[in-house]
Design a protein around this motif. Structure first.
Motif, PDB file in Angstrom:
ATOM      1  N   ASN A  24       0.855  -1.154   0.101  1.00  0.00           N
ATOM      2  CA  ASN A  24       0.004   0.001  -0.242  1.00  0.00           C
ATOM      3  C   ASN A  24       0.847   1.331  -0.075  1.00  0.00           C
ATOM      4  N   TRP A  25       1.185   1.663  -1.273  1.00  0.00           N
ATOM      5  CA  TRP A  25       2.374   2.839  -1.246  1.00  0.00           C
ATOM      6  C   TRP A  25       1.620   4.315  -1.119  1.00  0.00           C
ATOM      7  N   VAL A  26       1.969   5.088  -0.429  1.00  0.00           N
ATOM      8  CA  VAL A  26       1.414   6.355  -0.390  1.00  0.00           C
ATOM      9  C   VAL A  26       2.683   7.442  -0.630  1.00  0.00           C
ATOM     10  N   ASP A  27       2.272   8.758  -0.704  1.00  0.00           N
ATOM     11  CA  ASP A  27       3.516   9.714  -0.975  1.00  0.00           C
ATOM     12  C   ASP A  27       3.786  10.007   0.473  1.00  0.00           C
ATOM     13  N   PHE A  28       4.846  10.775   0.725  1.00  0.00           N
ATOM     14  CA  PHE A  28       5.549  11.221   1.893  1.00  0.00           C
ATOM     15  C   PHE A  28       4.736  11.795   2.713  1.00  0.00           C
ATOM     16  N   GLU A  29       4.126  12.757   2.367  1.00  0.00           N
ATOM     17  CA  GLU A  29       3.309  13.680   2.982  1.00  0.00           C
ATOM     18  C   GLU A  29       2.216  12.889   3.554  1.00  0.00           C
ATOM     19  N   GLN A  30       1.496  12.101   2.734  1.00  0.00           N
ATOM     20  CA  GLN A  30       0.285  11.308   3.207  1.00  0.00           C
ATOM     21  C   GLN A  30       0.886  10.200   4.387  1.00  0.00           C
ATOM     22  N   ALA A  31       1.927   9.812   4.154  1.00  0.00           N
ATOM     23  CA  ALA A  31       2.669   8.876   5.442  1.00  0.00           C
ATOM     24  C   ALA A  31       2.689   9.674   6.742  1.00  0.00           C
ATOM     25  N   LEU A  32       3.354  10.938   6.413  1.00  0.00           N
ATOM     26  CA  LEU A  32       3.259  11.878   7.698  1.00  0.00           C
ATOM     27  C   LEU A  32       2.096  12.055   8.331  1.00  0.00           C
ATOM     28  N   ALA A  33       1.365  12.406   7.365  1.00  0.00           N
ATOM     29  CA  ALA A  33      -0.290  12.768   8.042  1.00  0.00           C
ATOM     30  C   ALA A  33      -0.703  11.399   8.764  1.00  0.00           C
ATOM     31  N   LEU A  34      -0.536  10.242   8.024  1.00  0.00           N
ATOM     32  CA  LEU A  34      -1.163   9.024   8.689  1.00  0.00           C
ATOM     33  C   LEU A  34      -0.479   8.830  10.063  1.00  0.00           C
ATOM     34  N   GLN A  35       0.791   9.019  10.011  1.00  0.00           N
ATOM     35  CA  GLN A  35       1.351   8.866  11.315  1.00  0.00           C
ATOM     36  C   GLN A  35       0.549   9.647  12.728  1.00  0.00           C
ATOM     37  N   LYS A  36       0.146  10.765  12.325  1.00  0.00           N
ATOM     38  CA  LYS A  36      -0.460  11.626  13.396  1.00  0.00           C
ATOM     39  C   LYS A  36      -1.694  10.986  13.982  1.00  0.00           C
ATOM     40  N   LYS A  37      -2.244  10.148  13.036  1.00  0.00           N
ATOM     41  CA  LYS A  37      -3.674   9.529  13.530  1.00  0.00           C
ATOM     42  C   LYS A  37      -3.256   8.046  13.906  1.00  0.00           C
ATOM     43  N   ASN A  38      -2.505   7.557  13.440  1.00  0.00           N
ATOM     44  CA  ASN A  38      -2.120   6.211  13.727  1.00  0.00           C
ATOM     45  C   ASN A  38      -0.600   5.902  13.724  1.00  0.00           C
ATOM     46  N   PRO A  39       0.277   6.008  14.520  1.00  0.00           N
ATOM     47  CA  PRO A  39       1.740   5.880  14.504  1.00  0.00           C
ATOM     48  C   PRO A  39       2.257   4.525  14.260  1.00  0.00           C
ATOM     49  N   LYS A  40       2.894   4.715  12.973  1.00  0.00           N
ATOM     50  CA  LYS A  40       3.800   3.446  12.669  1.00  0.00           C
ATOM     51  C   LYS A  40       5.093   4.247  12.142  1.00  0.00           C
ATOM     52  N   LYS A  41       5.959   3.170  11.705  1.00  0.00           N
ATOM     53  CA  LYS A  41       7.301   3.960  11.205  1.00  0.00           C
ATOM     54  C   LYS A  41       7.029   3.768   9.615  1.00  0.00           C
TER      55      LYS A  41
END
Length: 182
Positions: A24-41
């Motif tokens: 499930n590839w996402v762009d970097f900014e999406q990954a950083l935003a997703l981290q705020k809701k559900n922390p993952k590396k």
């Protein structure tokens, strides 16, 4: 008879490609935003369009079911063209590629500012980020599934925090038992 066999082969190959596991590839900014809701590396694949080992990583490692399942469960996965022209906001900075040449889109091009910031000097490089978006480490070069497994699990379980020397890493490496098939 030949027509029936041909149709069956098409059905089998279509089924295989539809059922193939995908990261499930996402762009970097999406990954950083997703981290705020559900922390993952974050695991970032820094590639280029012209890079042969990058294509091998996509075909051999990132199609491996065990790799796909582990990454999808434990990481946000990012693909980043190290010589592309995306604008990326990270750590209060906006990174671009001011020397990008569209005519060289599939050949060597200028390195993106984010590529330089992350100290990527070879392709492919997989950059791991902690669950707060800070860089853990860049891992250079093609990785077979069993090789990537070591880093995926070491960073996921924070074992890297207890490894202070090359000798300690070598001992960890020797003791690691891979479960992923190449």
């Amino acid at each position: 008879m030949k027509k029936t066999i041909f149709i069956l082969l098409i059905a089998v190959f279509t089924s295989v490609s539809i059922n193939a596991q995908k990261i499930n590839w996402v762009d970097f900014e999406q990954a950083l935003a997703l981290q705020k809701k559900n922390p993952k590396k974050i695991m970032m694949d820094v590639y280029t369009n012209w890079c042969g080992p990058c294509k091998m990583l996509d075909k051999n490692t990132f199609q491996n079911k065990e790799v796909v399942d582990y990454i999808n469960e434990h990481y946000y996965a990012v693909k980043f063209n190290g010589e592309g022209d995306d604008v990326v906001d990270y750590k209060t900075n906006s990174f671009t590629n001011p020397n990008y040449n569209p005519a060289n889109a599939n050949r060597r091009n200028s390195a993106h500012e984010l590529t330089r910031y992350l100290q990527v000097s070879a392709y492919p490089t997989i950059v791991f980020f902690d669950d707060k978006g800070d860089v853990i480490a860049p891992i250079r070069g093609y990785q077979k599934p069993s090789q990537l497994e070591l880093y995926l699990k070491m960073f996921k379980q924070d074992h890297h925090k207890n490894i202070k020397t090359q000798e300690e890493f070598n001992a960890y490496y020797k003791a690691f038992v891979s479960n992923f098939k190449d």
